[in-house]
Design a protein around this motif. Structure first.
Motif, short mmCIF file in Angstrom:
data_model
loop_
_atom_site.label_atom_id
_atom_site.label_comp_id
_atom_site.label_asym_id
_atom_site.label_seq_id
_atom_site.Cartn_x
_atom_site.Cartn_y
_atom_site.Cartn_z
N ARG A 224 61.44 3.60 75.91
CA ARG A 224 60.45 4.50 76.51
C ARG A 224 61.04 5.08 77.79
N MET B 220 60.09 2.71 71.90
CA MET B 220 59.16 3.79 71.56
C MET B 220 58.28 3.37 70.38
N ARG C 67 56.70 8.06 67.58
CA ARG C 67 57.61 8.79 68.46
C ARG C 67 59.03 8.77 67.90
N PHE D 141 61.92 11.78 67.23
CA PHE D 141 62.94 11.72 68.29
C PHE D 141 64.32 11.88 67.67
#
Length: 412
Positions: A168, A177, A181, A185
Motif C-alpha cells: 500500500r 494491496m 487493487r 495495478f
C-alpha cells in the motif's frame, strides 16, 4: 522563527531522491543552521536517515557525521551527498536508455539472460512481470564499474521497487494491496525507473550547482545508544547536533525496517526489515519499569501503567535508549555548541508523552541549558491522525499532528 513551510518545495536539490518515513523538511534544517550554525564547522546527526541535514551541511561547507542502522538509509544519504560530474552520469543514463530500448523492441533475448533474485515472500509482493523488469534494471546496475554512478542507480531502483510492489503506497509498514487493487495495478517498471532517474539527475545537477564550499560527510552504521567511537567523533568536537530522532519504537510507530525491507532484500543490503526494527531505538524490550531524571516522563509512565502494564514497558524501553543516546551525543558537543532536536509528542493509551519536555530534561541532566522550543503544525504526514487508545470503537485520540523543535546549548 517561522517554521510554516506548507507551500514550500521540500524536494529541491537531492532531497527529491527517495521517499522515507518521517523525513525532516529540509527548510527546517536550513533555518536552524542559519540561526544556530552560522559559524559551525562540524555537524552531527545521530539518526540521519536519508541525510536531510547532511545535504544542508554539505552545501554550506560544514563537515558532517551521520549515524543510521538502516543500510538503505545510509545508501540514500551517501548518494544524496556525493558529487558526480553530470557529463559522466549522462553518458551512463544514455547507455541505460539504449539498453532498455533493446529489451523493449526485442533486440535482446530477455527471457533467458535475466536472473530474478530469490528471497522470502518475493512472489507475495511482486507480479511476475514486475520481477522480470526489475531484474533487467538490476542486471544493468551490476555491470556499472563506477561505484558512485552504480549507487546512484541503486537508489532509483530502490524507489522503483517500492512504487511497483504490491505494498500500500500510503503506508510505511508492510501491508499488501487489496485483491481488487492488485487486479488493476499494472506498473510499467522500466518507465517508472527512467522517470525517477531523470528526476534525480536534475536534483543532482541542482546540488552540484548550489554547493559553494562542499564538505563530504562521513556516514556510518554506529549506534549512539551504546557509544560514539572517539576515532570517528572525538569528544567536544561538534559545533551543532541537528536531528530528528524516532518518535517511538519502530514496532508501534514508524516502521523504518518494514518500509525498507523489500529494497534491502532486493539490493542485498539486509535480509529482513522486521529484524531491523527490533534493533532500533526501543527495540529491545525492558522487563522492569525504570525511574528517569524527568518528572514528567515518570508521571506519564505511572499513568500508562495503570491502564496497560505491558504497553508501558514499550515506553520505558524507548526512553531508556533515548536517554542513553542523548548522554552519548552530549559528549561530542563543544562548550557553547547547540543541540537542535525535532520531536513529536506521541499518544499512548490516551496519555500524551511530552517528548519535547523530556528531551529538555535529559539534556539539562548532562550539562545543557534550554534556549527555546519552537512548535509547528505538521502539514503532511503519511501516518494516522487519530487512533483508538484502548481499542474501543468510536473512541479516538490525536496522534502526532505537531512537531516541537527543542534548542539546547552546552554550558558545562
Amino acid at each position: 522563527m517561522n517554521f510554516d513551510f506548507t507551500n514550500s518545495n521540500t524536494a529541491y536539490s537531492t532531497h527529491c531522491f527517495h521517499t522515507y518515513p518521517a523525513k525532516m523538511i529540509p527548510q527546517i534544517a536550513s533555518a536552524l543552521l542559519d540561526e544556530y550554525g552560522k559559524n559551525a564547522l562540524s555537524l552531527f546527526d545521530p539518526y540521519c536517515g536519508t541525510g536531510t541535514t547532511l545535504v544542508e551541511a554539505a552545501t554550506r561547507g560544514i563537515k558532517s557525521y551521520g549515524f543510521d542502522l538502516n543500510p538503505l538509509a545510509r545508501l540514500i544519504a551517501n548518494v544524496k551527498t556525493t558529487q558526480i560530474e553530470i557529463q559522466t552520469l549522462d553518458l551512463h543514463l544514455k547507455d541505460f536508455y539504449d539498453y532498455l530500448f533493446a529489451f523493449r523492441f526485442g533486440y535482446r533475448n530477455n527471457r533467458h539472460s535475466i536472473i530474478v533474485p530469490e528471497f522470502q515472500n518475493i512472489d507475495f509482493w511482486f507480479s511476475r512481470a514486475v520481477k522480470h523488469d526489475l531484474s533487467i534494471i538490476s542486471e544493468y546496475i551490476n555491470h556499472i564499474e563506477n561505484v558512485q554512478v552504480k549507487n546512484f542507480f541503486k537508489v532509483a531502483l530502490s524507489q522503483t521497487i517500492r512504487e511497483c510492489s504490491w505494498t500500500r503506497k500510503n503506508e510505511f509498514k508492510l501491508y499488501k494491496m487489496s485483491a481488487e487493487r492488485i487486479k488493476i495495478f499494472k506498473p510499467d517498471s522500466l518507465s517508472i525507473c527512467e522517470k525517477i532517474l531523470g528526476r534525480n539527475r536534475n536534483g543532482l545537477s541542482d546540488f552540484m550547482e548550489s554547493r559553494a564550499n562542499f564538505a563530504e560527510p562521513l556516514i556510518t552504521g554506529d549506534n549512539s545508544i551504546f557509544k560514539i567511537p572517539k576515532k570517528i567523533i572525538p569528544e567536544g568536537s561538534v559545533d551543532i547536533v541537528l536531528t530528528s530522532p524516532p518518535y517511538g519504537d519502530s514496532s508501534t510507530t514508524v516502521a523504518y525496517g518494514q518500509f525498507s525491507a523489500l529494497a534491502n532484500q532486493w539490493l542485498g543490503l539486509r535480509d529482513h526489515g522486521r529484524s531491523l526494527d527490533n534493533e532500533l531505538m526501543g527495540g529491545i524490550k525492558s522487563k522492569v519499569i525504570s525511574k528517569f531524571k524527568s518528572p514528567i516522563l515518570n508521571e506519564h509512565i505511572n499513568d500508562i501503567n495503570k491502564i496497560d502494564q505491558k504497553r508501558v514497558l514499550d515506553v520505558v524501553s524507548f526512553y531508556n535508549d533515548y536517554s542513553n543516546s542523548i548522554k552519548n551525543v552530549s559528549k561530542t558537543v563543544k562548550l557553547g555548541g547547540f543541540a537542535c532536536y525535532v520531536v513529536s509528542n506521541r499518544n499512548v493509551r490516551g496519555v500524551t508523552l511530552q517528548t519535547d519536555t523530556i528531551t529538555k530534561d535529559f539534556f539539562e541532566n548532562v550539562g545543557f541549558k534550554h534556549v527555546t522550543t519552537y512548535n509547528r503544525q505538521i502539514s503532511s504526514k503519511r501516518m494516522p491522525r487519530q487512533n483508538s487508545a484502548n481499542g474501543t470503537k468510536g473512541e479516538k485520540n490525536p496522534l502526532m499532528n505537531t512537531e516541537s523543535i527543542v534548542i539546547m546549548q552546552k554550558v558545562c
